[in-house]
Design an enzyme around this catalytic site. Structure first.
Site, PDB file in Angstrom:
ATOM      1  N   TYR A  41       0.830  -1.204   0.000  1.00 48.12           N
ATOM      2  CA  TYR A  41       0.000   0.000   0.000  1.00 48.12           C
ATOM      3  C   TYR A  41       0.865   1.254   0.000  1.00 48.12           C
ATOM      4  O   TYR A  41       1.622   1.487   0.948  1.00 48.12           O
ATOM      5  CB  TYR A  41      -0.979   0.000   1.185  1.00 48.12           C
ATOM      6  CG  TYR A  41      -1.884  -1.229   1.236  1.00 48.12           C
ATOM      7  CD1 TYR A  41      -2.103  -2.009   0.102  1.00 48.12           C
ATOM      8  CD2 TYR A  41      -2.509  -1.620   2.408  1.00 48.12           C
ATOM      9  CE1 TYR A  41      -2.915  -3.130   0.136  1.00 48.12           C
ATOM     10  CE2 TYR A  41      -3.336  -2.737   2.454  1.00 48.12           C
ATOM     11  CZ  TYR A  41      -3.521  -3.490   1.315  1.00 48.12           C
ATOM     12  OH  TYR A  41      -4.316  -4.600   1.359  1.00 48.12           O
ATOM     13  N   HIS A  69       0.448 -11.996   0.835  1.00 48.37           N
ATOM     14  CA  HIS A  69      -0.603 -11.148   0.233  1.00 48.37           C
ATOM     15  C   HIS A  69      -1.401 -11.906  -0.831  1.00 48.37           C
ATOM     16  O   HIS A  69      -2.612 -11.774  -0.931  1.00 48.37           O
ATOM     17  CB  HIS A  69       0.026  -9.887  -0.356  1.00 48.37           C
ATOM     18  CG  HIS A  69      -0.885  -8.708  -0.413  1.00 48.37           C
ATOM     19  ND1 HIS A  69      -0.470  -7.424  -0.272  1.00 48.37           N
ATOM     20  CD2 HIS A  69      -2.226  -8.624  -0.605  1.00 48.37           C
ATOM     21  CE1 HIS A  69      -1.500  -6.596  -0.377  1.00 48.37           C
ATOM     22  NE2 HIS A  69      -2.571  -7.302  -0.580  1.00 48.37           N
TER      23      HIS A  69
HETATM   24  P1  NDP Z   1     -13.860  -1.117   1.564  1.00 46.49           P
HETATM   25  O1  NDP Z   1     -14.917  -2.053   1.128  1.00 46.49           O
HETATM   26  O2  NDP Z   1     -13.420  -1.123   2.963  1.00 46.49           O
HETATM   27  O3  NDP Z   1     -14.343   0.350   1.130  1.00 46.49           O
HETATM   28  C1  NDP Z   1     -13.579   1.493   1.374  1.00 46.49           C
HETATM   29  C2  NDP Z   1     -14.402   2.685   0.895  1.00 46.49           C
HETATM   30  O4  NDP Z   1     -15.595   2.756   1.674  1.00 46.49           O
HETATM   31  C3  NDP Z   1     -13.703   4.013   1.030  1.00 46.49           C
HETATM   32  O5  NDP Z   1     -14.024   4.763  -0.120  1.00 46.49           O
HETATM   33  C4  NDP Z   1     -14.335   4.631   2.251  1.00 46.49           C
HETATM   34  O6  NDP Z   1     -14.389   6.033   2.166  1.00 46.49           O
HETATM   35  C5  NDP Z   1     -15.717   4.057   2.214  1.00 46.49           C
HETATM   36  N1  NDP Z   1     -16.331   3.949   3.547  1.00 46.49           N
HETATM   37  C6  NDP Z   1     -15.767   3.531   4.690  1.00 46.49           C
HETATM   38  N2  NDP Z   1     -16.641   3.545   5.701  1.00 46.49           N
HETATM   39  C7  NDP Z   1     -17.802   3.996   5.188  1.00 46.49           C
HETATM   40  C8  NDP Z   1     -19.075   4.241   5.734  1.00 46.49           C
HETATM   41  N3  NDP Z   1     -19.328   4.016   7.022  1.00 46.49           N
HETATM   42  N4  NDP Z   1     -20.047   4.723   4.903  1.00 46.49           N
HETATM   43  C9  NDP Z   1     -19.799   4.940   3.600  1.00 46.49           C
HETATM   44  N5  NDP Z   1     -18.608   4.719   3.027  1.00 46.49           N
HETATM   45  C10 NDP Z   1     -17.616   4.257   3.815  1.00 46.49           C
HETATM   46  O7  NDP Z   1     -12.652  -1.318   0.539  1.00 46.49           O
HETATM   47  P2  NDP Z   1     -11.114  -1.717   0.618  1.00 46.49           P
HETATM   48  O8  NDP Z   1     -10.789  -2.326  -0.683  1.00 46.49           O
HETATM   49  O9  NDP Z   1     -10.312  -0.578   1.092  1.00 46.49           O
HETATM   50  O10 NDP Z   1     -11.035  -2.919   1.683  1.00 46.49           O
HETATM   51  C11 NDP Z   1     -10.775  -2.720   3.047  1.00 46.49           C
HETATM   52  C12 NDP Z   1      -9.354  -3.121   3.419  1.00 46.49           C
HETATM   53  O11 NDP Z   1      -9.129  -4.493   3.143  1.00 46.49           O
HETATM   54  C13 NDP Z   1      -8.266  -2.425   2.600  1.00 46.49           C
HETATM   55  O12 NDP Z   1      -8.118  -1.063   2.964  1.00 46.49           O
HETATM   56  C14 NDP Z   1      -7.099  -3.300   2.891  1.00 46.49           C
HETATM   57  O13 NDP Z   1      -6.585  -3.061   4.181  1.00 46.49           O
HETATM   58  C15 NDP Z   1      -7.766  -4.682   2.803  1.00 46.49           C
HETATM   59  N6  NDP Z   1      -7.692  -5.253   1.445  1.00 46.49           N
HETATM   60  C16 NDP Z   1      -6.927  -6.382   1.263  1.00 46.49           C
HETATM   61  C17 NDP Z   1      -6.782  -6.950   0.023  1.00 46.49           C
HETATM   62  C18 NDP Z   1      -5.944  -8.165  -0.135  1.00 46.49           C
HETATM   63  O14 NDP Z   1      -5.614  -8.526  -1.276  1.00 46.49           O
HETATM   64  N7  NDP Z   1      -5.584  -8.842   0.932  1.00 46.49           N
HETATM   65  C19 NDP Z   1      -7.428  -6.384  -1.170  1.00 46.49           C
HETATM   66  C20 NDP Z   1      -8.280  -5.249  -0.872  1.00 46.49           C
HETATM   67  C21 NDP Z   1      -8.391  -4.731   0.394  1.00 46.49           C
HETATM   68  P3  NDP Z   1     -13.368   6.988   2.993  1.00 46.49           P
HETATM   69  O15 NDP Z   1     -12.002   6.401   2.852  1.00 46.49           O
HETATM   70  O16 NDP Z   1     -13.557   8.290   2.336  1.00 46.49           O
HETATM   71  O17 NDP Z   1     -13.818   7.002   4.426  1.00 46.49           O
END
Ligand code: NDP
Length: 284
Positions: A55, A113
């Site tokens: 990241y 990962h």
């Molecule tokens: P998420 O499904 O967690 O969505 C993140 C988005 O949702 C952001 O745009 C955020 O906005 C928004 N959001 C957060 N809380 C709220 C809420 N209460 N209401 C409305 N919108 C909200 O997506 P990710 O892909 O980021 O997945 C989460 C985590 O999982 C990653 O950050 C990472 O740590 C992990 N991950 C791991 C992967 C892997 O290959 N192992 C792949 C993908 C993710 P804002 O930021 O503006 O608050």
């Protein structure tokens, strides 16, 4: 790692909702907001923080390092190693670099990962050696489908795998066919990533779907909170939503209190059915 008893180091328990960090550390002008959000999350009890060397190429780990400074002992810290670093001396160097950026001398959990060129046995050996050196407390994997998990489990020491972190949300339920039941059987918690379908971006109609809207309304909550509450109703599942605003973090923490009724779960099942056959593991 067990999401129920959750002793990892003496006093830490692992909450069922943690904090993701993908895309943090990409943009210097967001840094203060990201650190503030992560700290607020810790205060709200979302003390599991998920990051990765990938990241922002280390930038997210540096943000996390700043956020947890002076309160490392409150946090269950998870990071991930690139597949091409997941063996031998490369693993040691990658882990040490993550520790340096995070400003800590040990990770609670270190994940592969995704599967790459290294044999799983080599990754396992590297993880065990990091454990012996005290650099990581536990190890696990990410993005491994059932065949890979079976292979891992057949290796000596492979059953120590603490978790499999995979894509899982209301509108992507493929793992319920075989991977999730298998993990549940092994009592291995599944960490659901992209639990909010990236704010609906992965599935355009999730947040606006009338069923989820109506259930959100009934609980005086939001679609995002309903998505988290739905995940928490699945045994052995943790969710790691990423939020970079205090408001979102707060809402995510409040989702721990939402209990969906049987009727609501049936409606959600009907609106977002789980596939009735094997589908390849969904990924982002
Ligand atoms: P998420 O499904 O967690 O969505 C993140 C988005 O949702 C952001 O745009 C955020 O906005 C928004 N959001 C957060 N809380 C709220 C809420 N209460 N209401 C409305 N919108 C909200 O997506 P990710 O892909 O980021 O997945 C989460 C985590 O999982 C990653 O950050 C990472 O740590 C992990 N991950 C791991 C992967 C892997 O290959 N192992 C792949 C993908 C993710 P804002 O930021 O503006 O608050």
């Amino acid at each position: 790692m067990s999401q129920r008893t959750h002793h990892t180091h003496e006093l830490i328990s692992v909450p069922r909702i943690g904090q993701g960090t993908w895309y943090m550390g990409e943009n210097a002008s967001h840094r203060t907001e990201e650190i503030t959000a992560l700290r607020a999350g810790i205060d709200y009890g979302l003390t599991l923080i998920d990051t990765a060397e990938m990241y922002a190429e280390g930038g997210a780990e540096e943000v996390v390092g700043d956020a947890i400074r002076g309160q490392r002992d409150k946090v269950y810290l998870v990071s991930k190693v690139y597949p091409w670093n997941a063996g031998g001396q490369r693993a040691k160097a990658a882990c040490e670099a993550s520790l340096r950026r995070l400003g800590t001398d040990t990770l609670d959990l270190y994940l592969l990962h995704w599967r790459g060129e290294f044999a799983l046995s080599e990754t396992l050996e590297a993880m065990e050696s990091l454990q012996r050196e005290g650099k990581i407390r536990q190890w696990g994997v990410s993005n491994l489908d059932l065949d890979d998990m079976r292979e891992l489990h057949s290796l000596s020491g492979g059953q120590a795998c603490a978790t499999n972190q995979v894509l899982y949300h209301l509108a992507s339920r493929g793992i319920e066919y075989d991977l999730l039941p298998w993990c549940q059987q092994q009592q291995m918690p599944v960490m659901a990533y992209s639990p909010l379908a990236q704010a609906g971006r992965l599935r355009n109609n999730v947040f606006t779907h009338p069923v989820i809207q109506q259930i959100a309304h009934a609980h005086a909550s939001t679609p995002a909170q309903i998505m988290l509450a739905w995940l928490l109703a699945q045994p052995g599942v943790l969710a790691i939503p990423k939020a970079s605003s205090v408001e979102h973090v707060k809402q995510n923490a409040q989702a721990l209190e939402i209990k969906l009724s049987e009727e609501e779960r049936v409606e959600l099942n009907r609106a977002f059915p789980a596939p009735g056959r094997k589908t390849p593991l969904d990924m982002v």
